[in-house]
Structure formats: C-alpha cells, structure tokens
Design a protein around this motif. Sequence first.
Motif, PDB file in Angstrom:
ATOM      1  N   ALA A  37      36.465  33.547  11.428  1.00 56.65           N
ATOM      2  CA  ALA A  37      36.873  32.604  12.470  1.00 56.65           C
ATOM      3  C   ALA A  37      37.527  33.331  13.632  1.00 56.65           C
ATOM      4  N   THR A  38      38.349  34.314  13.322  1.00 54.34           N
ATOM      5  CA  THR A  38      39.030  35.074  14.376  1.00 54.34           C
ATOM      6  C   THR A  38      38.025  35.819  15.236  1.00 54.34           C
ATOM      7  N   SER A  39      37.047  36.475  14.612  1.00 53.01           N
ATOM      8  CA  SER A  39      36.068  37.228  15.395  1.00 53.01           C
ATOM      9  C   SER A  39      35.144  36.294  16.170  1.00 53.01           C
ATOM     10  N   PHE A  40      34.800  35.131  15.576  1.00 52.47           N
ATOM     11  CA  PHE A  40      33.888  34.211  16.248  1.00 52.47           C
ATOM     12  C   PHE A  40      34.533  33.589  17.482  1.00 52.47           C
ATOM     13  N   ALA A  41      35.845  33.528  17.519  1.00 53.15           N
ATOM     14  CA  ALA A  41      36.534  32.951  18.670  1.00 53.15           C
ATOM     15  C   ALA A  41      36.231  33.711  19.958  1.00 53.15           C
ATOM     16  N   SER A  42      35.875  34.980  19.838  1.00 53.79           N
ATOM     17  CA  SER A  42      35.600  35.797  21.027  1.00 53.79           C
ATOM     18  C   SER A  42      34.116  35.877  21.357  1.00 53.79           C
ATOM     19  N   VAL A  43      33.261  35.205  20.586  1.00 51.29           N
ATOM     20  CA  VAL A  43      31.821  35.230  20.848  1.00 51.29           C
ATOM     21  C   VAL A  43      31.496  34.323  22.023  1.00 51.29           C
ATOM     22  N   ARG A  44      30.812  34.886  23.010  1.00 48.16           N
ATOM     23  CA  ARG A  44      30.475  34.127  24.209  1.00 48.16           C
ATOM     24  C   ARG A  44      28.979  33.876  24.357  1.00 48.16           C
ATOM     25  N   SER A  45      28.177  34.553  23.560  1.00 46.00           N
ATOM     26  CA  SER A  45      26.735  34.302  23.601  1.00 46.00           C
ATOM     27  C   SER A  45      26.154  34.541  22.216  1.00 46.00           C
ATOM     28  N   VAL A  46      25.054  33.845  21.905  1.00 45.42           N
ATOM     29  CA  VAL A  46      24.506  33.930  20.558  1.00 45.42           C
ATOM     30  C   VAL A  46      23.072  33.414  20.552  1.00 45.42           C
ATOM     31  N   HIS A  47      22.278  33.946  19.616  1.00 45.03           N
ATOM     32  CA  HIS A  47      20.981  33.347  19.303  1.00 45.03           C
ATOM     33  C   HIS A  47      21.199  32.491  18.065  1.00 45.03           C
ATOM     34  N   PHE A  48      20.786  31.239  18.118  1.00 45.18           N
ATOM     35  CA  PHE A  48      21.049  30.317  17.019  1.00 45.18           C
ATOM     36  C   PHE A  48      19.753  29.684  16.531  1.00 45.18           C
ATOM     37  N   ALA A  49      19.744  29.344  15.256  1.00 38.10           N
ATOM     38  CA  ALA A  49      18.628  28.605  14.670  1.00 38.10           C
ATOM     39  C   ALA A  49      19.225  27.690  13.617  1.00 38.10           C
ATOM     40  N   ALA A  50      18.923  26.395  13.721  1.00 40.69           N
ATOM     41  CA  ALA A  50      19.499  25.428  12.793  1.00 40.69           C
ATOM     42  C   ALA A  50      18.426  24.461  12.321  1.00 40.69           C
ATOM     43  N   GLY A  51      18.520  24.072  11.068  1.00 41.15           N
ATOM     44  CA  GLY A  51      17.609  23.094  10.503  1.00 41.15           C
ATOM     45  C   GLY A  51      18.379  22.028   9.758  1.00 41.15           C
ATOM     46  N   VAL A  52      17.834  20.828   9.724  1.00 40.37           N
ATOM     47  CA  VAL A  52      18.456  19.696   9.035  1.00 40.37           C
ATOM     48  C   VAL A  52      17.451  19.118   8.049  1.00 40.37           C
ATOM     49  N   ASN A  53      17.855  18.972   6.810  1.00 39.18           N
ATOM     50  CA  ASN A  53      17.007  18.393   5.780  1.00 39.18           C
ATOM     51  C   ASN A  53      17.657  17.100   5.298  1.00 39.18           C
ATOM     52  N   GLY A  54      17.038  15.972   5.600  1.00 39.18           N
ATOM     53  CA  GLY A  54      17.598  14.687   5.231  1.00 39.18           C
ATOM     54  C   GLY A  54      17.848  13.827   6.450  1.00 39.18           C
ATOM     55  N   VAL A  55      18.310  12.615   6.205  1.00 36.36           N
ATOM     56  CA  VAL A  55      18.525  11.650   7.272  1.00 36.36           C
ATOM     57  C   VAL A  55      20.014  11.393   7.433  1.00 36.36           C
ATOM     58  N   LEU A  56      20.540  11.731   8.600  1.00 37.37           N
ATOM     59  CA  LEU A  56      21.916  11.431   8.960  1.00 37.37           C
ATOM     60  C   LEU A  56      21.867  10.435  10.109  1.00 37.37           C
ATOM     61  N   PRO A  57      22.189   9.155   9.843  1.00 35.02           N
ATOM     62  CA  PRO A  57      22.071   8.132  10.886  1.00 35.02           C
ATOM     63  C   PRO A  57      22.772   8.543  12.171  1.00 35.02           C
ATOM     64  N   GLY A  58      22.048   8.384  13.284  1.00 33.81           N
ATOM     65  CA  GLY A  58      22.603   8.727  14.582  1.00 33.81           C
ATOM     66  C   GLY A  58      22.476  10.182  14.968  1.00 33.81           C
ATOM     67  N   PHE A  59      21.832  10.970  14.106  1.00 35.07           N
ATOM     68  CA  PHE A  59      21.667  12.400  14.377  1.00 35.07           C
ATOM     69  C   PHE A  59      20.212  12.775  14.102  1.00 35.07           C
ATOM     70  N   PRO A  60      19.336  12.702  15.124  1.00 31.60           N
ATOM     71  CA  PRO A  60      17.897  12.850  14.904  1.00 31.60           C
ATOM     72  C   PRO A  60      17.395  14.291  14.813  1.00 31.60           C
ATOM     73  N   LEU A  61      18.255  15.269  14.980  1.00 27.70           N
ATOM     74  CA  LEU A  61      17.800  16.654  15.016  1.00 27.70           C
ATOM     75  C   LEU A  61      17.195  17.098  13.693  1.00 27.70           C
ATOM     76  N   ARG A  62      16.018  17.735  13.768  1.00 33.75           N
ATOM     77  CA  ARG A  62      15.377  18.343  12.598  1.00 33.75           C
ATOM     78  C   ARG A  62      15.479  19.863  12.649  1.00 33.75           C
ATOM     79  N   LEU A  63      15.300  20.422  13.828  1.00 28.11           N
ATOM     80  CA  LEU A  63      15.259  21.868  13.995  1.00 28.11           C
ATOM     81  C   LEU A  63      15.576  22.225  15.430  1.00 28.11           C
ATOM     82  N   ILE A  64      16.331  23.299  15.601  1.00 29.78           N
ATOM     83  CA  ILE A  64      16.614  23.803  16.939  1.00 29.78           C
ATOM     84  C   ILE A  64      16.753  25.314  16.873  1.00 29.78           C
ATOM     85  N   GLU A  65      16.230  25.996  17.878  1.00 25.44           N
ATOM     86  CA  GLU A  65      16.344  27.454  17.966  1.00 25.44           C
ATOM     87  C   GLU A  65      16.463  27.828  19.432  1.00 25.44           C
TER      88      GLU A  65
END
Length: 223
Positions: A37-65
């Motif tokens: 957490a301490t080191s991440f506080a200083s991160v200002r740029s990043v490549h990210f990839a996230a996936g969602v498996n399942g249904v969370l009402p009000g949150f339609p995201l399946r995948l983002i990169e």
Amino acid sequence: MSRFALLLVLLLTAGCTGSPDTRGPFPAGAELVRDAATSFASVRSVHFAAGVNGVLPGFPLRLIEGDATLDDGGAATGTADVQDDGADGGHTKFRFTVRDGEITTDPDVARGRIPSMYDVGTFLGPSAGLKRLLDGVTDAKTEGKENVDGAAALRVGGQVPEAVAHSVLPQVTADITVKVWVSADGPRRFARLWVQVPSAGDHLSPVMFELSLTRQNEPVDVG
C-alpha cells in the motif's frame, strides 16, 4: 479465441488455480500488504487489466484493459467489454479514452453504462480506491509464493470490511474476501488483486474480480 477473450479467461482463473509454494518462512501478511500500500501510493501510471465473473447489479463491466496516468489531470485509454441491458445476455466491446474526467468511446455507448472506475482518480492515487482497499485488509495471512506476470510474488489472503469495500465500489454491500499479490523482492509492489463478493441473492453466485497491475510508473501515451 480473441486476445481480449483469452485475457478474460486468464484473469478469472489466476486467483483460484493451482497451489502456491508454501515453503517459508515468509513475511507476515499484514506487513506485506502495508508495504504494498505504501509503495502503491506513489504510483502515477500503470497498465491494468481487470475481469469480472458474475453479476453485480449496477456494475456492467466484464473486462477492461488499458493504460492510465494521473498526469495532465488524469488520462486513460484502452478496451472494455460491458454487459448489455436486458435478459439476452449480450455484451458490447469498445475502445475508450478518458481525459480530465470526460469519457469518449468508439463506438459511442451510453455513459450511464460506464462504471466510475473509468475515472482514473477513483482508483489510482494515494487516497483513491485501490490504496483504500489495501489499507482496509484485515486478517491478512501469507499463503505462499507464486509467479505473477513473470516475477515471483507472495500471495496474501484476507478480508475487507463492508464499509471499506462499499466506499470503493458502492455496489458492494458485504464484507469481501481478497487475495493480494505482492512482489517477493523489495521494494514491495502491489502486483495483482483477486476479490470475491458474496452473492446479492439466493439465485446468484458470488462475483469474482481479478485485477493485474503492470508497467507501474512507466511512461503512458494515451494518444
């Protein structure tokens, strides 16, 4: 299978497949998460990839990169896949760009379907969502060592109370189970996150999120 679909499969299985190397001793889980957490506080740029498996009402995201930076008021670019409204189970893929909180997509899609996490400042920065999530981890226990994105990482299991989880993602209304991967070699780096959200109803399964964070503090070109 497209690269986009393959990424989704890899993300959503990374948090729960195989067994880590449990031959210790390892640093305490609370120490690892705190250092990450301490080191991440200083991160200002990043490549990210996230996936969602399942249904969370009000949150339609399946995948983002994509790539994100806090510079110039916050900017990001990448590709996303969101669930369509309706019962047919359809989904829409599109490219997106974020600048100063303004979102454009190609093809054009309704902004109401785009989660707030597209705003860089909601997840990246010293007081943003991902840092708050790390700060909120309780009952942290080091589970072992694994390879993450080509580097050794220590896996820590824990819980995040509902109040913290809800402040990061309003659709979450329960305590969540998390696994946090922290680079095995110093300085400790927050490398990956797996989250399990309890089901919102008897007929639904738990929802799983998987997030990978690479190329931290490397130059980002959002075009």
